[in-house]
Design a protein around this motif. Structure first.
Motif, PDB file in Angstrom:
ATOM      1  N   ALA A 218       0.832  -1.206   0.000  1.00 26.11           N
ATOM      2  CA  ALA A 218       0.000   0.000   0.000  1.00 26.11           C
ATOM      3  C   ALA A 218       0.868   1.258   0.000  1.00 26.11           C
ATOM      4  O   ALA A 218       0.584   2.223  -0.726  1.00 26.11           O
ATOM      5  CB  ALA A 218      -0.939   0.000   1.208  1.00 26.11           C
ATOM      6  N   ALA A 219       1.939   1.243   0.785  1.00 28.06           N
ATOM      7  CA  ALA A 219       2.832   2.409   0.833  1.00 28.06           C
ATOM      8  C   ALA A 219       3.515   2.604  -0.522  1.00 28.06           C
ATOM      9  O   ALA A 219       3.647   3.732  -0.998  1.00 28.06           O
ATOM     10  CB  ALA A 219       3.869   2.223   1.934  1.00 28.06           C
ATOM     11  N   ALA A 220       3.913   1.528  -1.143  1.00 34.80           N
ATOM     12  CA  ALA A 220       4.568   1.624  -2.461  1.00 34.80           C
ATOM     13  C   ALA A 220       3.626   2.230  -3.492  1.00 34.80           C
ATOM     14  O   ALA A 220       4.063   3.015  -4.344  1.00 34.80           O
ATOM     15  CB  ALA A 220       5.046   0.234  -2.903  1.00 34.80           C
TER      16      ALA A 220
ATOM     17  N   ILE B 234       3.708   5.965  -3.156  1.00 28.55           N
ATOM     18  CA  ILE B 234       4.976   6.608  -3.504  1.00 28.55           C
ATOM     19  C   ILE B 234       5.118   6.769  -5.009  1.00 28.55           C
ATOM     20  O   ILE B 234       5.696   7.733  -5.485  1.00 28.55           O
ATOM     21  CB  ILE B 234       6.167   5.802  -2.935  1.00 28.55           C
ATOM     22  N   ARG B 235       4.589   5.845  -5.749  1.00 28.16           N
ATOM     23  CA  ARG B 235       4.741   5.861  -7.217  1.00 28.16           C
ATOM     24  C   ARG B 235       4.106   7.047  -7.848  1.00 28.16           C
ATOM     25  O   ARG B 235       3.285   7.727  -7.581  1.00 28.16           O
ATOM     26  CB  ARG B 235       4.150   4.601  -7.820  1.00 28.16           C
TER      27      ARG B 235
END
Length: 53
Positions: free
Chosen positions: A47-49, A52-53
């Motif tokens: 979810a964090a990735a 960030i994208r």
């Protein structure tokens, strides 16, 4: 990211599993809780990735 409610919920789930690992009363429960912890961490990181994208 800590202000993101969805990520906060996932971080809380990870924290809860850390506590559960310390409270596991036998090896079988420990193995199960460790697996749940790994899944919780993976869900948080995925979810964090995405954010960030």
């Amino acid at each position: 990211m800590a202000d993101d409610p969805a990520l906060r919920e996932l971080m809380d789930a990870v924290s809860a599993k850390i506590g559960a690992i310390g409270e596991a009363e036998d090896r079988q429960l420990l193995v199960r809780v460790e697996s749940e912890f790994e899944h919780a961490v993976r869900a948080f990181l995925e979810a964090a990735a995405q954010r960030i994208r």
